[in-house]
Design a protein around this motif. Structure first.
Motif, PDB file in Angstrom:
ATOM      1  N   ARG A   1       0.675  -1.027  -0.300  1.00  0.00           N
ATOM      2  CA  ARG A   1       0.104  -0.159  -0.044  1.00  0.00           C
ATOM      3  C   ARG A   1       1.285   1.195  -0.094  1.00  0.00           C
ATOM      4  O   ARG A   1       0.703   2.795  -0.581  1.00  0.00           O
ATOM      5  CB  ARG A   1      -0.840  -0.010   1.285  1.00  0.00           C
TER       6      ARG A   1
ATOM      7  N   ASN B   1      -7.822   1.312  -9.203  1.00  0.00           N
ATOM      8  CA  ASN B   1      -8.723  -0.032  -9.739  1.00  0.00           C
ATOM      9  C   ASN B   1      -9.598   0.422 -10.715  1.00  0.00           C
ATOM     10  O   ASN B   1     -10.700  -0.529 -10.991  1.00  0.00           O
ATOM     11  CB  ASN B   1      -9.708   0.540  -8.721  1.00  0.00           C
TER      12      ASN B   1
ATOM     13  N   GLU C   1      -5.061  -4.596   4.618  1.00  0.00           N
ATOM     14  CA  GLU C   1      -5.678  -3.391   4.254  1.00  0.00           C
ATOM     15  C   GLU C   1      -6.419  -2.665   5.857  1.00  0.00           C
ATOM     16  O   GLU C   1      -6.050  -1.626   6.401  1.00  0.00           O
ATOM     17  CB  GLU C   1      -7.294  -3.160   4.063  1.00  0.00           C
TER      18      GLU C   1
ATOM     19  N   HIS D   1      -4.902   0.769   7.337  1.00  0.00           N
ATOM     20  CA  HIS D   1      -6.107   1.758   8.119  1.00  0.00           C
ATOM     21  C   HIS D   1      -5.738   2.768   9.285  1.00  0.00           C
ATOM     22  O   HIS D   1      -6.020   3.737   9.518  1.00  0.00           O
ATOM     23  CB  HIS D   1      -7.417   1.148   7.669  1.00  0.00           C
TER      24      HIS D   1
ATOM     25  N   LYS E   1     -13.696  -0.734   0.639  1.00  0.00           N
ATOM     26  CA  LYS E   1     -13.413   0.461  -0.317  1.00  0.00           C
ATOM     27  C   LYS E   1     -11.800   0.757  -0.727  1.00  0.00           C
ATOM     28  O   LYS E   1     -11.884   1.613  -1.955  1.00  0.00           O
ATOM     29  CB  LYS E   1     -12.186   1.529   1.032  1.00  0.00           C
ATOM     30  N   SER E   2     -10.536  -0.080  -0.681  1.00  0.00           N
ATOM     31  CA  SER E   2      -9.783   0.015  -1.670  1.00  0.00           C
ATOM     32  C   SER E   2      -9.589  -0.200  -2.895  1.00  0.00           C
ATOM     33  O   SER E   2      -9.410   0.134  -3.448  1.00  0.00           O
ATOM     34  CB  SER E   2      -8.130  -1.211  -0.649  1.00  0.00           C
TER      35      SER E   2
END
Length: 678
Positions: A508, A542, A619, A623, A671-672
């Motif tokens: 990430r 995405n 994820e 966060h 969300k990612s």
């Protein structure tokens, strides 16, 4: 991975040493081994192992302790696993084919021997006698004993003599198939010779690295650095079609047979042990616990992904028809990557070949080491120590606070003949408390196949390769920063549906704007990635996510389906059926992609779902960093203490809760990937 649950596999793959005293020279590893040394070293170690196990059995039950029985057993196998130096690892990276062949052949012998030695009832009774006293142990010791007893159960120790003999024979046969399957992939050779005209769409840096044939053509191999750019950029559809056909026949039809034979053996072994399926056996001590929970997780995610994936496919088909004037209703296997890449260049203004000009590998690596060094309180210092190939770079890892040595780290980044074909982290020497009370410093390596420098350009990485590098570096840190006392709990010795979480989390950072500035320098101008380009990259992150994650979902369901069926299915028909059902796109006839699906033969059997499962956790971890700042060393220190240092000394659910302060949440993952719940 829980080493004592799958320790037969672990020892079959052991790197090992020629005795601990011969493994090191001047305190560091050496890689100077010869094929003719292997068999005598293994024979001597085999003799020593049996001597140590006999001594363990001879201890009177009333005198048994954790140290002389449980730890004695673990150390006896570690000594044997240390029998062949770095030869197990060198079978993946050595330039000497004779050595690779000798090491692989001996690994096969060792794996078969392990089936015999690991099913000694006298040893099992000795350790069970200690376990039956229900000793008061520290948490990591209790977990080690529990995992060891599950390992014994799954080694057939509760079987009668006849069934145990059957069990041993089935495992020996299976071990042969697994090693041969991997060897077939490594040594499979095919290529496509193309004309200069068929290279239209490819960059000069790509073309300059290709081998030229005597008749003036260019040779495209099936290695990633050749195959992927060609499939994404070559305008010649017929050449892409031919290359894709060759690529999805890697391993040969022999590997299809080996896979199906292995599936049958796995099911027979599981049923002997009292499990209905191989998947049930494998999941007993993992976070998911059972196949039903895995299928529920995957089918729920499939349901969420399909509308997004269908929309993406529809748009891409329309784009293809617009450009070609055709009336196609689907995307063929050799078209998807090409048209997606072309669409991104035109509509998202992203050209992966241009972007990689900002990612010289030296700049990326330097920035990555600095970033995670600051985050986790460590520093990476180049060292001049023995390596297995001149292109390998070596570092020592030290604590910033006290300059204490933490680990040694190697990087072997470029392809060569006979080398392991993918990107992976190899735990060469694991951290653990040694018999003299000192701590064994870990030795860890990244092996990858990135673009080599040419006469005109340095090694340039696509952003996907940058992300892969960050991912594998997560495994490096997990192994290097361990503080587990026992080798079978050190580093990545965690459940296989958790092992990818730290490495997936590190990926990430490869999408953070500040990080992208830090790790980029155009190889000609020295300028970092422009802000506008970073914004486009993140906006496009995405693009195609529905299809990408649905493809991963397919692999996971394919794996779980193969390992839950009452009878061994036709793996090719099942592959084609599930691809159409889940992904909704056709495959090329007369191909058998599963022949090169090394994961389901090489340790991720009934476990491929773990990539998606652990990404949900990853994820959620990231966060937490986002909330406090992605460069926050306090959060980094907490992650180091609660996750990286712990290894497999605690239940994974507990480790997750200790870091997050709660159970994991699906929200950050959704969300990612652009599926945030309304």
């Amino acid at each position: 991975m829980k080493k004592w649950i799958v320790f037969i596999f672990i020892l079959a793959q052991a790197a090992g040493v020629f005795g601990m005293e011969n493994m090191f020279r001047n305190g560091v590893l050496h890689f100077d081994y010869h094929a003719e040394e292997l068999a005598p070293a293994e024979a001597a170690a085999r003799q020593q192992l049996e001597k140590e196990l006999d001594a363990l059995v001879a201890i009177p039950d009333g005198q048994r302790t954790f140290e002389n029985t449980v730890l004695g057993y673990e150390r006896a196998f570690e000594h044997y696993g240390d029998a062949l130096g770095m030869s197990g690892f060198l079978s993946y990276v050595s330039t000497d084919k004779a050595f690779r062949d000798a090491a692989l052949a001996l690994q096969m012998q060792m794996s078969q021997y392990m089936v015999d030695i690991a099913t000694r009832r006298d040893v099992y009774r000795a350790i069970k006698a200690y376990a039956d006293t229900k000793p008061t142990l520290e948490p990591d010791q209790a977990l080690l004993l529990k995992d060891m007893m599950i390992g014994f159960k799954n080694s057939g120790m509760d079987l009668n003599d006849a069934d145990l003999e059957t069990f041993k024979n089935l495992n020996k046969e299976k071990a042969q198939y697994i090693i041969q399957f991997d060897k077939n992939i490594q040594e499979y050779k095919d290529e496509l010779d193309v004309t200069p005209e068929q290279l239209k769409g490819l960059g000069e840096d790509y073309i300059s690295k290709l081998q030229k044939t005597a008749d003036g053509k260019y040779r495209i191999t099936l290695d990633y650095p050749d195959y992927v750019p060609f499939m994404l950029n070559a305008d010649d559809a017929s050449a892409r079609k031919e290359l894709e056909f060759k690529y999805n026949r890697r391993g040969g039809h022999e590997n299809v047979d080996l896979l199906e034979k292995t599936l049958t053996l796995r099911r027979q072994i599981a049923q002997l042990l009292g499990y209905k399926t191989h998947a049930q056996l494998k999941l007993e001590n993992r976070m998911a616990k059972n196949p039903q929970r895995v299928f529920a997780f995957l089918k729920d995610l499939e349901k969420r992904l399909k509308p997004l994936s269908k929309k993406e496919d529809k748009n891409l088909i329309a784009y293809k028809n617009e450009k070609t004037g055709g009336k196609s209703r689907t995307l063929l296997p050799y078209e998807s990557g090409y048209w997606a890449n072309k669409y991104k260049k035109e509509h998202l203004d992203l050209d992966s070949e241009k972007i990689k000009e900002y990612f010289p590998s030296d700049v990326v690596i330097s920035g990555m080491l600095d970033l995670f060094g600051n985050l986790f309180g460590i520093a990476f210092e180049p060292v001049n120590i023995p390596v297995w190939h001149p292109e390998v770079k070596a570092f020592k890892i030290v604590n910033k606070a006290d300059r204490a040595l933490v680990a040694y780290f190697y990087m072997d980044l470029y392809p060569r003949e006979g080398k392991y074909k993918h990107a992976a982290c190899f735990d060469l020497v694991g951290g653990q408390e040694k018999e003299d009370g000192t701590y064994q410093v870990p030795f860890v390596a990244i092996v990858a196949n990135m673009n080599k420098p040419s006469a005109d350009t340095p090694s340039l990485l696509k952003h996907g390769e940058v992300s892969t590098l960050f991912h594998e570096f997560g495994h490096v840190l997990h192994n290097a920063l361990t503080k587990a006392r026992y080798g079978s709990q050190a580093g990545t010795s965690v459940s296989w549906d958790f092992v990818e979480a730290p490495s997936q989390m590190l990926e990430r950072w490869a999408w953070n704007p500040q990080v992208l500035k830090k790790i980029s320098r155009h190889y000609k101008t020295g300028e970092p990635l422009p802000d506008a380009l970073i914004e486009k990259m993140i906006a496009a992150k995405n693009f195609g996510a529905g299809g990408v994650y649905l493809r991963q979902n397919f692999f996971a369901q394919y794996d779980m389906t193969l390992h839950t069926r009452a009878k061994t299915p036709d793996t090719t028909k099942t592959y084609f059926y599930l691809t159409k059902k889940i992904r909704g796109l056709p495959l090329t006839k007369n191909t058998y992609p599963q022949a090169s699906f090394g994961h389901i033969m090489g340790g991720y059997d009934a476990g491929y779902y773990g990539y998606l499962w652990s990404e949900v956790i990853a994820e959620d971890f990231f966060h937490e960093f986002e909330k406090s700042g992605v460069f926050n060393p306090q959060t980094g220190l907490k992650f180091r203490r609660e996750i990286l240092e712990k290894g497999g000394t605690l239940d994974e659910e507990q480790m997750v809760q200790n870091f997050l302060g709660r159970k994991e949440d699906m929200g950050p993952f959704l969300k990612s990937i652009g599926l945030e719940e309304k």
